[in-house]
Design a protein around this motif. Structure first.
Motif, mmCIF file in Angstrom:
data_model
loop_
_atom_site.group_PDB
_atom_site.id
_atom_site.type_symbol
_atom_site.label_atom_id
_atom_site.label_comp_id
_atom_site.label_asym_id
_atom_site.label_seq_id
_atom_site.Cartn_x
_atom_site.Cartn_y
_atom_site.Cartn_z
ATOM 1 N N ASP A 167 0.840 -1.194 0.000
ATOM 2 C CA ASP A 167 0.000 0.000 0.000
ATOM 3 C C ASP A 167 0.876 1.245 0.000
ATOM 4 O O ASP A 167 2.108 1.168 -0.058
ATOM 5 N N ARG A 168 0.204 2.416 0.066
ATOM 6 C CA ARG A 168 0.925 3.685 -0.002
ATOM 7 C C ARG A 168 1.957 3.803 1.104
ATOM 8 O O ARG A 168 3.090 4.206 0.858
ATOM 9 N N ARG A 169 1.588 3.450 2.334
ATOM 10 C CA ARG A 169 2.516 3.586 3.452
ATOM 11 C C ARG A 169 3.763 2.731 3.237
ATOM 12 O O ARG A 169 4.887 3.212 3.405
ATOM 13 N N GLU A 170 3.571 1.462 2.859
ATOM 14 C CA GLU A 170 4.718 0.579 2.649
ATOM 15 C C GLU A 170 5.571 1.054 1.473
ATOM 16 O O GLU A 170 6.799 0.958 1.512
ATOM 17 N N ARG A 171 4.914 1.575 0.433
ATOM 18 C CA ARG A 171 5.654 2.044 -0.740
ATOM 19 C C ARG A 171 6.537 3.228 -0.369
ATOM 20 O O ARG A 171 7.716 3.286 -0.749
ATOM 21 N N ILE A 172 5.993 4.158 0.385
ATOM 22 C CA ILE A 172 6.770 5.325 0.779
ATOM 23 C C ILE A 172 7.906 4.927 1.718
ATOM 24 O O ILE A 172 9.021 5.443 1.610
ATOM 25 N N GLU A 173 7.655 3.991 2.632
ATOM 26 C CA GLU A 173 8.729 3.521 3.510
ATOM 27 C C GLU A 173 9.856 2.897 2.695
ATOM 28 O O GLU A 173 11.043 3.097 2.992
ATOM 29 N N ALA A 174 9.511 2.141 1.669
ATOM 30 C CA ALA A 174 10.531 1.528 0.814
ATOM 31 C C ALA A 174 11.306 2.591 0.046
ATOM 32 O O ALA A 174 12.533 2.479 -0.147
ATOM 33 N N MET A 175 10.615 3.638 -0.408
ATOM 34 C CA MET A 175 11.277 4.721 -1.135
ATOM 35 C C MET A 175 12.235 5.479 -0.217
ATOM 36 O O MET A 175 13.325 5.886 -0.627
ATOM 37 N N ALA A 193 12.698 15.006 6.106
ATOM 38 C CA ALA A 193 12.759 15.618 4.778
ATOM 39 C C ALA A 193 12.594 14.565 3.700
ATOM 40 O O ALA A 193 11.931 14.796 2.684
ATOM 41 N N ALA A 194 13.194 13.395 3.905
ATOM 42 C CA ALA A 194 13.053 12.312 2.935
ATOM 43 C C ALA A 194 11.604 11.881 2.810
ATOM 44 O O ALA A 194 11.111 11.612 1.706
ATOM 45 N N ARG A 195 10.896 11.826 3.929
ATOM 46 C CA ARG A 195 9.481 11.430 3.891
ATOM 47 C C ARG A 195 8.655 12.451 3.117
ATOM 48 O O ARG A 195 7.802 12.099 2.304
ATOM 49 N N ARG A 196 8.900 13.740 3.372
ATOM 50 C CA ARG A 196 8.153 14.770 2.643
ATOM 51 C C ARG A 196 8.394 14.662 1.145
ATOM 52 O O ARG A 196 7.466 14.782 0.336
ATOM 53 N N LEU A 197 9.646 14.425 0.759
ATOM 54 C CA LEU A 197 9.969 14.318 -0.659
ATOM 55 C C LEU A 197 9.297 13.098 -1.279
ATOM 56 O O LEU A 197 8.673 13.198 -2.347
ATOM 57 N N GLN A 198 9.406 11.949 -0.639
ATOM 58 C CA GLN A 198 8.859 10.733 -1.236
ATOM 59 C C GLN A 198 7.336 10.730 -1.230
ATOM 60 O O GLN A 198 6.703 10.163 -2.131
ATOM 61 N N GLU A 199 6.717 11.375 -0.260
ATOM 62 C CA GLU A 199 5.262 11.538 -0.297
ATOM 63 C C GLU A 199 4.855 12.383 -1.497
ATOM 64 O O GLU A 199 3.861 12.096 -2.172
ATOM 65 N N ARG A 200 5.636 13.407 -1.764
ATOM 66 C CA ARG A 200 5.342 14.254 -2.926
ATOM 67 C C ARG A 200 5.552 13.473 -4.223
ATOM 68 O O ARG A 200 4.737 13.570 -5.149
ATOM 69 N N VAL A 201 6.642 12.708 -4.296
ATOM 70 C CA VAL A 201 6.886 11.873 -5.475
ATOM 71 C C VAL A 201 5.721 10.918 -5.699
ATOM 72 O O VAL A 201 5.229 10.763 -6.825
ATOM 73 N N ASP A 203 2.569 11.131 -4.596
ATOM 74 C CA ASP A 203 1.266 11.755 -4.825
ATOM 75 C C ASP A 203 1.165 12.478 -6.162
ATOM 76 O O ASP A 203 0.065 12.646 -6.694
ATOM 77 N N ARG A 204 2.274 12.901 -6.735
ATOM 78 C CA ARG A 204 2.182 13.639 -7.998
ATOM 79 C C ARG A 204 2.350 12.731 -9.217
ATOM 80 O O ARG A 204 2.213 13.191 -10.347
ATOM 81 N N ALA A 205 2.635 11.457 -9.005
ATOM 82 C CA ALA A 205 2.819 10.551 -10.134
ATOM 83 C C ALA A 205 1.476 10.167 -10.750
ATOM 84 O O ALA A 205 0.533 9.823 -10.043
ATOM 85 N N ARG A 206 1.408 10.227 -12.059
ATOM 86 C CA ARG A 206 0.209 9.732 -12.748
ATOM 87 C C ARG A 206 0.069 8.224 -12.538
ATOM 88 O O ARG A 206 -1.029 7.718 -12.341
#
Length: 295
Positions: A167-175, A193-201, A203-206
């Motif tokens: 899911d989203r949480r696991e994907r972001i943790e892996a990123m 800062a890494a979490r903020r960046l990867q959350e943005r990556v 959420d903005r991906a098509r």
């Protein structure tokens, strides 16, 4: 001819010297940090960053129906320049973006004012094969590029064998975990800062999964990296590598050796990311390199 919409944005005055930022494979343009981009713009540069096809807000492709190669990804660079009305620009490239920049400098020298490659490998060096052999535990042939660090190999070997994130949480943790490994071991890692960046990556991906098309494109591009052509690069070239580069250690020196007149700059503590601690040093070097004053 395949047409894909490419998202881009620019900073600074339109009359300033243009810098086109080319990020690495499977990476969105926002991995060029805004503070770093802002330093370049404040230094009198018109700075453009963009999302590769199949990343971020750029268009995605059904690869089975419309396959493409890394030549198409390279041509996207020229399309971005055309869209911004640029006959030529200073190319500043990171990781696999450096392969794109090197090849454009060989094939289309009139479009490259200067070339800067950061954390990249020499064109024609077979970087992908070196990494794959390292992950598979296979010996490297004599004359191969230096291998990634053990930490890099262990992480990506586990990533290949472990179940994908659910899911989203696991994907972001892996990123975030991937960013930590690429960051290297010398500088503090800012997890918030890494979490903020990867959350943005995320959420903005098509379509975040579409980035795997870059791997398919690489497999379909056996002739993308011609061997023995870097001596043809005419653009003034700055090669930057961190002293704690985990993915391509020692590759920068090989680029600098093969491009006539190229200058190698080692950045203390830098890994394979662009952390705040390095922004001032990197921006200062690039502003000097793109000014014509390359002392």
């Amino acid at each position: 001819m395949q047409t894909v919409n490419i998202w881009s944005e620019e900073f600074g005055a339109p009359t300033d010297e243009p810098i086109l930022l080319i990020m690495g494979s499977m990476s969105q343009g926002i991995l060029w940090p805004e503070e770093f981009v802002g330093r370049l713009a404040a230094g009198g540069r018109r700075v453009i960053r963009y999302d590769h096809r199949d990343t971020g807000r750029s268009g995605t492709v059904d690869f089975a129906k419309e396959p493409y190669t890394w030549d198409d990804i390279k041509d996207d660079v020229l399309r971005v320049m055309d869209a911004h009305g640029l006959d030529s620009a200073h190319l500043v490239c990171h990781s696999a973006g450096g392969l794109l920049g090197q090849l454009i400098a060989v094939e289309r020298p009139e479009r490259v004012r200067t070339l800067t490659v950061i954390g990249s490998s020499p064109l024609g060096g077979g970087e992908g094969a070196v990494i794959m052999r390292a992950l598979m535990g296979q010996p490297q042939p004599e004359g191969s590029l230096p291998e990634p660090t053990p930490e890099f190999v262990d992480f990506f070997r586990a990533m290949i064998t472990n179940p994908p994130p659910a899911d989203r949480r696991e994907r972001i943790e892996a990123m975030i975990a991937e960013q930590r490994v690429l960051h290297g071991t010398a500088l503090p890692f800012d997890e918030d800062a890494a979490r903020r960046l990867q959350e943005r990556v995320y959420d903005r991906a098509r379509d975040l999964d579409a980035v795997v098309n870059h791997r398919l494109a690489a497999a379909a591009s056996p002739d993308f990296e011609p061997v023995g052509v870097l001596h043809r690069v005419k653009a003034p070239t700055l090669v930057i590598e961190g002293t704690h580069e985990p993915a391509k250690p020692g590759h920068g020196a090989l680029i600098a050796e093969r491009i006539p007149g190229a200058r190698l700059m080692m950045v203390e503590g830098l890994g394979h990311t662009l952390p705040p601690e390095a922004h001032e040093e990197l921006a200062r070097a690039i502003l000097t390199h793109t000014s014509g004053d390359r002392r």
